[in-house]
Design a protein around this motif. Structure first.
Motif, short mmCIF file in Angstrom:
data_model
loop_
_atom_site.label_atom_id
_atom_site.label_comp_id
_atom_site.label_asym_id
_atom_site.label_seq_id
_atom_site.Cartn_x
_atom_site.Cartn_y
_atom_site.Cartn_z
N ILE A 173 36.22 46.26 36.70
CA ILE A 173 34.97 45.72 37.35
C ILE A 173 34.74 43.97 37.25
O ILE A 173 34.99 43.38 38.13
N CYS A 174 34.81 43.69 35.63
CA CYS A 174 34.57 42.29 35.48
C CYS A 174 35.66 41.52 35.92
O CYS A 174 35.37 40.32 36.56
N GLY A 190 24.91 46.16 32.57
CA GLY A 190 24.62 46.46 31.40
C GLY A 190 24.83 45.35 30.33
O GLY A 190 25.00 45.73 28.98
N LEU A 191 25.36 44.27 30.63
CA LEU A 191 25.80 43.26 29.75
C LEU A 191 24.89 42.22 29.03
O LEU A 191 25.20 41.47 28.36
N PRO A 225 29.65 34.75 29.86
CA PRO A 225 30.85 34.77 28.61
C PRO A 225 31.24 36.41 28.37
O PRO A 225 32.48 36.41 28.05
N ALA A 226 30.42 37.27 28.48
CA ALA A 226 30.96 38.70 28.39
C ALA A 226 31.97 38.95 29.51
O ALA A 226 32.85 39.80 29.24
N ASP A 250 25.65 36.21 36.12
CA ASP A 250 24.41 36.72 35.16
C ASP A 250 23.86 38.06 35.87
O ASP A 250 23.83 39.05 35.31
N LYS A 251 23.61 38.01 37.29
CA LYS A 251 22.99 39.07 37.85
C LYS A 251 23.99 40.38 38.13
O LYS A 251 23.60 41.58 37.75
N SER A 252 25.51 40.09 38.07
CA SER A 252 26.47 41.08 38.22
C SER A 252 26.55 41.61 36.76
O SER A 252 26.52 42.89 36.65
N GLY A 253 26.48 40.85 35.81
CA GLY A 253 26.42 41.48 34.42
C GLY A 253 25.37 42.34 34.09
O GLY A 253 25.39 43.16 33.23
N LYS A 254 24.11 41.79 34.56
CA LYS A 254 22.90 42.59 34.53
C LYS A 254 23.01 44.17 34.96
O LYS A 254 22.77 45.06 34.52
#
Length: 340
Positions: free
Chosen positions: A244-245, A180-181, A187-188, A173-177
């Motif tokens: 990156i993801c 900008g996800l 899930p993204a 979640d923090k990586s996604g933030k």
């Protein structure tokens, strides 16, 4: 009521999902989950908002679970509920409701450990799903927890490895933030990772001895990496998002699998089950299946609906404890840091 006709109503309210399920003799008749969308605005769960939403949702969710199951309150054998761990305000809503309903109906009350429920979800009666034999290893991975558990029986479990800081779900979640996800980002990242090359960017795995995990260092490394690249190229994230993801997910899965390999080697156990919200991740599921060929594992992966927080997993623990007569007293208290 005969032991061949056990109806359990289960309530789960540990975080931001209000859930209720009805189970008959270990089979799920209904499994209703009401998710709270409001937290997306804040990039994470706001405890006060979560508890308020539970208060609004719990009556209609329980009512819907009973109606879908075609079961009347008078048929219920017991009420099972999540005692902990979780957010205290959220837990209190479910605990208070369960205690009141059980008292009003004059039937047993059964308290359930949320993390044990993630593991025992594998014992829900489902066609075409094998149950792991005791003893086995379970890896519970979620937004709040990362653990490796040696499961000796339904009631005897030993945590042999756990995170010393952040949970794996938080790392996603923090990586996604940063990318900008939005929230939740797991899930993204999973979806975008399928489109990218996992070997494009290399992130160092934290060095933690034994079977414990650490994800805070990895989060910091990803933050610095993104900041450095964006400084050189403002469009870096946009131009390389898939890679990156894929690289972040590859690193996180590598950490989890490395620890599982070590746990299997140390315990001699080859039967391995996963549970918790992050076990819905397709990359982790594939890595576990690959382990069957690479390491001789026999793996157990739950249905998607039993991975995220749900009441069916609470119901199966309630069913098993009902068989043992392991009931709770009316003075039982919610516990935000309840241990396995």
């Amino acid at each position: 009521m005969s032991l061949q006709n056990i109806y359990i109503l289960a309530i789960e309210s540990s975080c931001d999902d209000t859930a209720a399920a009805v189970m008959h003799n270990g089979k799920v008749l209904s499994n209703i989950v009401s998710s709270q969308k409001i937290h997306e605005e804040y990039g994470g769960v706001v405890p006060e908002l979560a508890s308020r939403a539970h208060q609004q949702n719990i009556v209609p969710v329980v009512d819907q679970a009973l109606k879908k199951a075609g079961v009347n309150k008078s048929q219920l054998s017991a009420i099972a509920f999540t005692r902990g761990p979780g957010l205290m305000g959220s837990l209190l809503v479910g605990t208070s409701f369960a205690k009141s309903l059980a008292y009003g109906l004059g039937i047993p009350l059964i308290d359930v450990n949320h993390m044990q429920a993630h593991i025992l979800a594998h014992f829900i009666e489902e066609d075409d799903f094998e149950k792991p034999p005791f003893p086995f290893l379970a890896m519970t991975i979620s937004g709040g927890h990362t653990q490796i558990v040696k499961v000796n029986s339904y009631s005897e479990m030993d945590v042999i490895g756990e995170t010393i800081d952040d949970a794996v779900g938080e790392a996603f979640d923090k990586s996604g933030k940063l990318l900008g996800l939005g929230y939740p980002a797991g899930p993204a990242i999973d979806k975008l990772a399928k489109l990218g090359n996992p070997k494009t960017f290399k992130f160092t795995k934290p060095k933690v001895s034994g079977l414990n995990f650490s994800f805070s260092g990895l989060k910091t490394a990803i933050l610095y990496f993104i900041q450095k690249q964006v400084k050189a190229n403002p469009n870096f994230v946009e131009e390389n998002l898939n890679d990156i993801c894929a690289s972040i997910q590859y690193t996180i899965i590598g950490i989890l699998i490395d620890k599982l390999k070590l746990a299997s080697k140390e315990t001699g156990l080859k039967h391995i089950a996963i549970g918790g919200g992050v076990s819905a991740n397709t990359g982790i599921r594939q890595a576990l299946r690959d382990g069957e060929h690479k390491f001789g594992w026999i793996t157990y992966i739950p249905k998607f609906e039993y991975t995220t927080d749900n009441a069916a997993m609470i119901a199966i623990v309630g069913h098993l404890k009902y068989l043992d007569g392991a009931y709770a007293e009316q003075n039982v208290m919610a516990s935000s840091r309840l241990k396995i």
